[in-house]
Write a protein that holds these residues in place. Sequence first.
Motif, PDB file in Angstrom:
ATOM      1  N   VAL A 141     -21.697 -52.717  27.603  1.00 55.42           N
ATOM      2  CA  VAL A 141     -23.656 -53.724  27.464  1.00 55.42           C
ATOM      3  C   VAL A 141     -24.709 -52.858  28.500  1.00 55.42           C
ATOM      4  O   VAL A 141     -25.421 -52.565  28.269  1.00 55.42           O
ATOM      5  CB  VAL A 141     -23.969 -55.001  27.310  1.00 55.42           C
ATOM      6  CG1 VAL A 141     -24.981 -55.760  27.509  1.00 55.42           C
ATOM      7  CG2 VAL A 141     -22.668 -55.458  25.599  1.00 55.42           C
ATOM      8  N   PHE A 178     -27.491 -50.595  28.618  1.00 57.51           N
ATOM      9  CA  PHE A 178     -28.894 -50.994  29.050  1.00 57.51           C
ATOM     10  C   PHE A 178     -29.826 -50.258  29.909  1.00 57.51           C
ATOM     11  O   PHE A 178     -30.599 -49.878  29.833  1.00 57.51           O
ATOM     12  CB  PHE A 178     -29.161 -52.601  29.353  1.00 57.51           C
ATOM     13  CG  PHE A 178     -29.342 -53.267  28.336  1.00 57.51           C
ATOM     14  CD1 PHE A 178     -30.582 -53.705  27.583  1.00 57.51           C
ATOM     15  CD2 PHE A 178     -28.374 -54.546  28.015  1.00 57.51           C
ATOM     16  CE1 PHE A 178     -30.644 -54.264  27.031  1.00 57.51           C
ATOM     17  CE2 PHE A 178     -28.677 -55.075  27.330  1.00 57.51           C
ATOM     18  CZ  PHE A 178     -29.426 -55.301  26.198  1.00 57.51           C
ATOM     19  N   PRO A 204     -36.205 -53.949  26.572  1.00 58.32           N
ATOM     20  CA  PRO A 204     -35.039 -53.921  26.914  1.00 58.32           C
ATOM     21  C   PRO A 204     -35.236 -54.761  28.013  1.00 58.32           C
ATOM     22  O   PRO A 204     -33.793 -55.391  27.663  1.00 58.32           O
ATOM     23  CB  PRO A 204     -34.730 -52.836  26.790  1.00 58.32           C
ATOM     24  CG  PRO A 204     -35.349 -51.905  27.118  1.00 58.32           C
ATOM     25  CD  PRO A 204     -36.837 -52.271  26.450  1.00 58.32           C
ATOM     26  N   LEU A 211     -32.910 -57.706  27.191  1.00 52.52           N
ATOM     27  CA  LEU A 211     -31.578 -58.596  27.899  1.00 52.52           C
ATOM     28  C   LEU A 211     -32.005 -60.422  28.439  1.00 52.52           C
ATOM     29  O   LEU A 211     -30.705 -61.148  27.828  1.00 52.52           O
ATOM     30  CB  LEU A 211     -31.879 -57.720  28.649  1.00 52.52           C
ATOM     31  CG  LEU A 211     -30.696 -57.991  29.992  1.00 52.52           C
ATOM     32  CD1 LEU A 211     -29.435 -57.880  29.414  1.00 52.52           C
ATOM     33  CD2 LEU A 211     -30.644 -56.896  31.726  1.00 52.52           C
ATOM     34  N   VAL A 222     -28.914 -62.921  27.551  1.00 50.91           N
ATOM     35  CA  VAL A 222     -28.542 -63.336  28.271  1.00 50.91           C
ATOM     36  C   VAL A 222     -28.693 -65.313  28.409  1.00 50.91           C
ATOM     37  O   VAL A 222     -27.336 -65.639  28.275  1.00 50.91           O
ATOM     38  CB  VAL A 222     -29.120 -62.932  29.952  1.00 50.91           C
ATOM     39  CG1 VAL A 222     -28.064 -63.933  30.694  1.00 50.91           C
ATOM     40  CG2 VAL A 222     -28.066 -61.571  29.898  1.00 50.91           C
TER      41      VAL A 222
END
Length: 137
Positions: free
Chosen positions: A12, A16, A121, A125, A129
């Motif tokens: 991941v 990213f 992104p 993200l 999270v």
Amino acid sequence: MLWLKSFHIVMVVSWFAGLFYLPRIFVNLAMETNDAAYDRLLLMARKLYRFVTPIMWLTLITGVWLWLAYWLPTMGWLWAKLALVGGLIGYHHVCKSLLRAFEARRNTKSHTWFRWFNEIPVIVLLVVVLLVVLKPF
């Protein structure tokens, strides 16, 4: 299972990293007027895209594997996360389309557009999270 979870997290993070950096290359490509510099940036973008695409697949495979291993119930936060992951997959493919436009020297978007595009992104993200850690619903 901890090995799988660790591998998934590394994939991941790596995916990213590519999604953060590729649009930054696009910002520079959109501003570049020197052909040699343009070609070098284009080469960097191609290599980066080719590098992060298998990482995307490893992220998805390990994510599905974790889902099946833990047999997580279909809670609302998980569906929201999966929707965001679907959006990231789309974002990844949009990057390919934009790369093809640069390769054909037919980009019509400004460096400012790419600067905003690069923030997508980051926001995804943050939300993913928060969803995974807080499980708010």
